[in-house]
Write a protein that holds these residues in place. Sequence first.
Motif, short mmCIF file in Angstrom:
data_model
loop_
_atom_site.label_atom_id
_atom_site.label_comp_id
_atom_site.label_asym_id
_atom_site.label_seq_id
_atom_site.Cartn_x
_atom_site.Cartn_y
_atom_site.Cartn_z
N LYS A 67 0.84 -1.19 0.00
CA LYS A 67 0.00 0.00 0.00
C LYS A 67 0.88 1.26 0.00
O LYS A 67 0.65 2.19 -0.77
CB LYS A 67 -0.86 -0.04 1.26
N TYR A 68 1.88 1.27 0.86
CA TYR A 68 2.77 2.42 0.96
C TYR A 68 3.51 2.64 -0.36
O TYR A 68 3.53 3.73 -0.93
CB TYR A 68 3.76 2.19 2.11
N PHE A 109 0.91 3.74 -3.19
CA PHE A 109 0.21 5.01 -3.10
C PHE A 109 1.12 6.17 -2.72
O PHE A 109 0.69 7.31 -2.70
CB PHE A 109 -0.97 4.90 -2.14
N ASP A 110 2.36 5.90 -2.36
CA ASP A 110 3.31 6.97 -2.07
C ASP A 110 4.70 6.46 -2.42
O ASP A 110 5.54 6.24 -1.55
CB ASP A 110 3.21 7.38 -0.60
N THR A 111 4.92 6.26 -3.72
CA THR A 111 6.14 5.61 -4.19
C THR A 111 7.40 6.31 -3.68
O THR A 111 8.32 5.66 -3.18
CB THR A 111 6.17 5.60 -5.72
N ILE A 112 7.42 7.64 -3.79
CA ILE A 112 8.63 8.37 -3.42
C ILE A 112 8.84 8.34 -1.91
O ILE A 112 9.94 8.07 -1.44
CB ILE A 112 8.56 9.80 -3.97
N GLY A 113 7.77 8.58 -1.16
CA GLY A 113 7.88 8.52 0.29
C GLY A 113 8.39 7.16 0.75
O GLY A 113 9.26 7.06 1.61
N GLN A 131 10.18 5.02 -0.89
CA GLN A 131 11.59 4.81 -1.25
C GLN A 131 12.51 5.34 -0.16
O GLN A 131 13.57 4.77 0.11
CB GLN A 131 11.90 5.53 -2.55
#
Lengths: 219, 268
Positions: free
Chosen positions: B150-151, B154-158, B160
Motif C-alpha cells: 500500500k505504501y 500510493f506513495d512511491t517516493i515517500g 523509497q
Amino acid sequence: MLSKILEVAELNIQVAGKPLIDRLSFTIYTNTLLCITGDNGVGKTTLINHLLKAAKSKQEHQSHINFNTSFEAIQVIPQFRNIDDDYPLSIQNFVTLNLIKQWRPWLTSLEKEKLSKILSLVNLTAIKNRPLGEASGGEKQRAYLAQALIAHPKLLILDESTSNLDRESRINLLHLVKTIINQENIAVIFITHDPELVKLFGDVELHISNRHGVMTKLR
Amino acid sequence: MFTYSFMQYAFIASFFISIICAIMGVFVVARKTAFYTHTLSEISFSGASFAIFAGISPITGMLLFTITSSIFVSLTGRNMNQRESSVSVFSAIFIGLGVLFLSLSNKQSSYATNILFGSIVGISRANVTELLILIATILCITGIMFRKLKYISFDTIGAQYNAKNTAWISSLFLILVACTVSVTAQIVGSLLIFSLLTIPASSAKYLAHSVHSMMLLSFVFALFGTWMGLYLSYITNWPVSFFITFIEGIIYGLALAYAKIPNSSNNR
Ligand SMILES: Nc1ncnc2c1ncn2[C@@H]1O[C@H](COP(=O)(O)OP(=O)(O)OP(=O)(O)O)[C@@H](O)[C@H]1O
Ligand SMILES: [Mg+2]
C-alpha cells in the motif's frame, strides 16, 4: 538532556565521479533544529540521500557516518512527491500509509488513536476525509508531516518543505515543527533557502558552499 | 440456467476472480502498471499455446510464461521507464512464440479462440478447485505484505525514503500480477484480461477515497460485469468477454462523469 543522534566526520561525497562535498563534519543532537542552507545544486539533497543509504545498509565499518538511531526512527519528507490532482486517497488514509511495522491489513484501535492525535496536532482533523489531491499546498505539507510523525521518528528530515508556501504558512509550519521538537525530544534537519526561517527558528545552521560545510550556532 | 453445472461453475469462478481482480487491480492502477498488465496478457497467450503444444494444462503454461517474464522484467530495470521498453520487447517476442506454438500443435483454431477470448462456460469442477487454490495463495501473500505494498503503491517516493525492501516487494508484486493474469485468462480470455484487472479499479478510484473502499467498489463492479456478462451471454449466445468489457466500460464512463461534472461546475 541533549543526546547525540547523528555524527558525521570527514565525509566526502562524489556524484558521477565528481567530488561534490569534501570533508564534511557535523553533529546533531536531540531537541535541535538544524538548518542546511546553500545554493541550488551544492548537494543538500544528495547529502541526505547519502546519509539515508548509510542508515539503511547499517555499515558499521563506515566510520564517517554514525547514527545513534535505527533506520526506522528516521523519517524523510522528500523535496518532490508525485501527488497529482486526482490522487484518490483521503488525507487520513495517506497519513496511515506509513504504519508499516504491523502487517495486518486493517488498523488497530491503538493506531486509530494515534492517527486522530496526530491529525489534531497538525490541524487537519476537519478535512481528514478530503482527497489529498484536492488539498492546498500548505495542507499537503502538513499531511506529509503527519505521515512522518505517525512513525515516531527520532530524526526528522524536511527537504525544502516550505518552498511552495506563503510567508504565513511557512511560519505556521515551522512553529508546528518547533512544538514537535520540544514535545517529542527529536532532532530535525531542515533544508531551506529562506534566511528568515533560519533566523527565526534555527538552532544551528550548516551552510554548504564550494564543497565545504560551515556550522554556525544560532542560539 | 443454473440447472447446468457448467453455468454454476462459471458463476462461482467469476465470483472469486472478481475478488482477486479487485484487490490486485487497485494496486495495479495506483502503481500505473496497466501497460505491463496488458503485456502480460499477450505473454499469457503465448504460455497457453505453448501448453497446448507441450500437452500440459493451459494455466500451467500461462503461469510458467508470465512468472518467468515478470522475473526478467524486474531484473532488467528498477526504473519504470526502463521497464516500459523492456516490457514491449518481451511482448513482441512472446506473441511471435505464441503463434509458432499454435501452428506447431495441430489443434489450432478452436483452441486459439478459447485462449484468446476465454472459455468460462467450458470449465470443470477440477478447474474451479485449481482456481480457488491459486487465488487463495495470491491473497495470502498479498495480505502479508499489504501495508508495505500500500505504501509503495500510493506513495512511491515517500516509501523509497522511509521503507526498507521496496524493490523486493515490487518484484514480488509483479509476480503476483502475473499469477492473477493467468487465473483471469480463463474467463475473459488473454486478449481482454487486463480489462477486469484495470477497468473496475480505475472506476473505483474516482469514487472512493480509501484503499479498502476502492477494493470493495472494484469488487462490486467486477462481479456485476462478469455475472451480468454470463447471463447476457447465456440468453443471446454472444461471447461473454464482449459483455464484460462493454459493461465495465460503461461503469467507467459513468464513474468518470460523476467525478468530473460536479467538479467543473464548482471550479470554473
Ligand atoms: N544521480 C546523479 N547523477 C549525476 N549528478 C547528480 C546526480 N544526483 C545529483 N547530481 C548532481 O549533484 C548536484 C547536487 O544535487 P542536489 O540535488 O543534491 O542539490 P541541492 O543542493 O539539493 O539543490 P536544490 O537546492 O536545487 O534542491 C547537482 O549538480 C546535480 O546535478
Ligand atoms: Mg534539493
